[in-house]
Write a protein that holds these residues in place. Structure first.
Motif, mmCIF file in Angstrom:
data_model
loop_
_atom_site.group_PDB
_atom_site.id
_atom_site.type_symbol
_atom_site.label_atom_id
_atom_site.label_comp_id
_atom_site.label_asym_id
_atom_site.label_seq_id
_atom_site.Cartn_x
_atom_site.Cartn_y
_atom_site.Cartn_z
ATOM 1 N N GLY A 1 0.817 -1.213 0.000
ATOM 2 C CA GLY A 1 0.000 0.000 0.000
ATOM 3 C C GLY A 1 0.848 1.259 0.000
ATOM 4 O O GLY A 1 0.528 2.250 -0.674
ATOM 5 N N VAL A 2 1.951 1.231 0.749
ATOM 6 C CA VAL A 2 2.863 2.383 0.770
ATOM 7 C C VAL A 2 3.470 2.611 -0.608
ATOM 8 O O VAL A 2 3.592 3.752 -1.079
ATOM 9 N N LEU A 3 3.871 1.524 -1.264
ATOM 10 C CA LEU A 3 4.451 1.651 -2.607
ATOM 11 C C LEU A 3 3.430 2.222 -3.591
ATOM 12 O O LEU A 3 3.783 2.997 -4.491
ATOM 13 N N ILE A 4 2.159 1.851 -3.422
ATOM 14 C CA ILE A 4 1.120 2.401 -4.288
ATOM 15 C C ILE A 4 0.994 3.906 -4.067
ATOM 16 O O ILE A 4 0.826 4.687 -5.012
ATOM 17 N N ILE A 5 1.088 4.333 -2.804
ATOM 18 C CA ILE A 5 0.984 5.763 -2.489
ATOM 19 C C ILE A 5 2.186 6.527 -3.032
ATOM 20 O O ILE A 5 2.045 7.574 -3.682
ATOM 21 N N LEU A 6 3.387 6.015 -2.769
ATOM 22 C CA LEU A 6 4.609 6.746 -3.131
ATOM 23 C C LEU A 6 4.976 6.590 -4.602
ATOM 24 O O LEU A 6 5.543 7.513 -5.203
ATOM 25 N N ARG A 7 4.723 5.412 -5.157
ATOM 26 C CA ARG A 7 5.056 5.129 -6.555
ATOM 27 C C ARG A 7 6.485 5.557 -6.894
ATOM 28 O O ARG A 7 6.705 6.405 -7.777
ATOM 29 N N PRO A 8 7.481 5.019 -6.165
ATOM 30 C CA PRO A 8 8.873 5.412 -6.438
ATOM 31 C C PRO A 8 9.277 5.050 -7.858
ATOM 32 O O PRO A 8 8.950 3.983 -8.365
ATOM 33 N N GLY A 9 9.961 5.968 -8.514
ATOM 34 C CA GLY A 9 10.373 5.777 -9.894
ATOM 35 C C GLY A 9 9.363 6.269 -10.904
ATOM 36 O O GLY A 9 9.693 6.505 -12.066
ATOM 37 N N LEU A 10 8.102 6.429 -10.452
ATOM 38 C CA LEU A 10 7.058 6.917 -11.342
ATOM 39 C C LEU A 10 6.725 8.379 -11.096
ATOM 40 O O LEU A 10 6.041 9.002 -11.895
ATOM 41 N N ARG A 11 7.174 8.896 -9.978
ATOM 42 C CA ARG A 11 6.981 10.315 -9.696
ATOM 43 C C ARG A 11 8.076 10.770 -8.740
ATOM 44 O O ARG A 11 8.748 9.960 -8.100
#
Length: 302
Positions: free
Chosen positions: A139-149
C-alpha cells in the motif's frame, strides 16, 4: 477522566465515536497545514504541545504523587525524545505534502508497532501477520510510486514519523504496566514540550494572535480526537472500529481539495485502502484468537 467499558458492547456507538475521532484528527491536520504556512513547523509543534498541557492539568496531581524508579524515568524521557522526533517530522510533512498523503501514511503506525513488539517485546509473529505486513508495505508503494513520480522530503519525513510513533507507542505499552493512562499521557505532554523547546527557540518568530488561536484549536481537536477514539474502544471491539478509520482518507482528500486546492490522487486513496485492509485483517484476526483463548464471562454464570 476514566472511561469504563460498558457491560454490553454497542457497535453502533463505537462506530459513531470512531467517525467523530477521524473527523477531529482530519480537522487537526488541516489546521496544522494552515498554521504551518506562516510559522516554522518546529515552533508550531512546540506551541501545540504547550497549549495541550492545559488539557492534562487534572492528571498532574497524580504525577506528583507517584514515585517512579530510575528505569521508568528513563523510559519517560526516551518516549519524550522519540515522540518529539515524530511530531517534528509530522509537522514538517504537513507543510510539504497533501493532507491525504499524511493521513494515508499514518495508517502504517500499527504495522510498525506490531513489528516492534515482535522484535523487542517477544510477541509472536505468525505467517498471516507477515503476509498482512507485506500488503501494508505494498500500500505504501502504491501511495509513493517510487520511480514513477518525484518523491520529496515530506514523504521521507512521514516514513520517519510512523517509525518514531511506533517506538513511542511501544514504550507507552511498557509504561502502561507501571502507572495509569492519565499519567502516561501527561508525562508524554510534558516531556515532548520540553524536547521541542530548544528546536522551537532556534527558529522562533513572533506569532500573531490569530496563529495562537489556531494552535489552541489544534490542541483541542487533538485532545477531542483521542477522547472520542477511547470512547469508541470502550463501546465496541477494535475489530469493529478499526475499519472505520478508512473514512479519514476520504475526509482528508475532500478537505485538502476544498481548503488547499490539493488534487485528489486516486493512487493515495487506493494505497490507503490496501494498508487499512491489512491493519483491519490483523485486528480481526487478533480479536478471533482472543475470543478463543478467553472464556466467555457470561457462560460461567449460566
Amino acid at each position: 477522566m476514566s472511561i469504563a467499558t460498558p457491560a454490553v458492547q454497542r457497535p453502533l456507538f463505537g462506530i459513531l465515536w470512531m467517525l467523530a475521532a477521524g473527523l477531529f484528527f482530519v480537522l487537526m491536520n488541516a489546521l496544522v497545514k494552515h498554521v504551518g504556512q506562516g510559522l516554522p513547523s518546529a515552533q508550531a509543534a512546540f506551541l501545540r504541545f504547550a497549549f495541550g498541557l492545559v488539557f492534562v492539568l487534572p492528571a498532574l496531581g497524580q504525577v506528583r504523587r507517584v514515585r517512579f524508579s530510575r528505569k521508568i524515568w528513563r523510559l519517560f524521557a526516551l518516549r519524550g525524545l522519540v515522540h518529539s522526533g515524530a511530531v517534528l517530522c509530522w509537522f514538517y510533512a504537513m507543510t510539504q505534502i497533501t493532507v491525504a498523503e499524511v493521513v494515508a501514511m499514518n495508517y502504517l503506525n500499527p504495522i510498525y508497532v506490531m513489528l516492534g513488539a515482535a522484535l523487542f517485546l517477544g510477541e509472536t509473529f505468525s505467517t498471516r501477520r507477515m503476509i498482512a505486513v507485506a500488503f501494508a508495505f505494498l500500500g505504501v508503494l502504491i501511495i509513493l510510486r517510487p520511480g514513477l513520480r518525484e518523491l520529496g522530503p515530506g514523504h521521507l519525513s512521514m516514513v520517519f514519523t510512523a517509525i518514531f510513533l511506533g517506538a513511542s507507542y511501544l514504550i507507552a505499552k511498557r509504561l502502561s504496566q507501571e502507572t495509569s493512562a492519565a499519567v502516561v499521557v501527561a508525562m508524554m505532554s510534558i516531556t515532548v514540550t520540553i524536547g521541542l523547546t530548544p528546536v522551537a527557540w532556534v527558529v522562533w518568530v513572533v506569532p500573531t494572535i490569530t496563529q495562537l488561536g489556531w494552535l489552541v484549536l489544534v490542541a483541542f481537536f487533538a485532545t477531542a480526537g483521542h477522547y472520542a477514539m477511547t470512547r469508541a474502544f470502550a463501546e465496541a471491539p477494535v475489530s469493529v472500529t478499526q475499519p472505520v478509520t478508512f473514512v479519514q482518507i476520504i475526509w482528508a482528500a475532500a478537505m485538502g481539495a476544498w481548503l488547499f486546492a490539493e488534487p485528489v490522487d486516486i493512487w493515495v486513496v487506493a494505497g490507503a485502502g490496501v494498508i487499512i485492509g491489512a491493519v483491519s485483517y490483523i485486528t480481526w484476526r487478533e480479536a478471533m484468537l482472543n475470543r478463543r483463548i478467553t472464556p466467555n464471562a457470561n457462560a460461567a454464570k449460566s
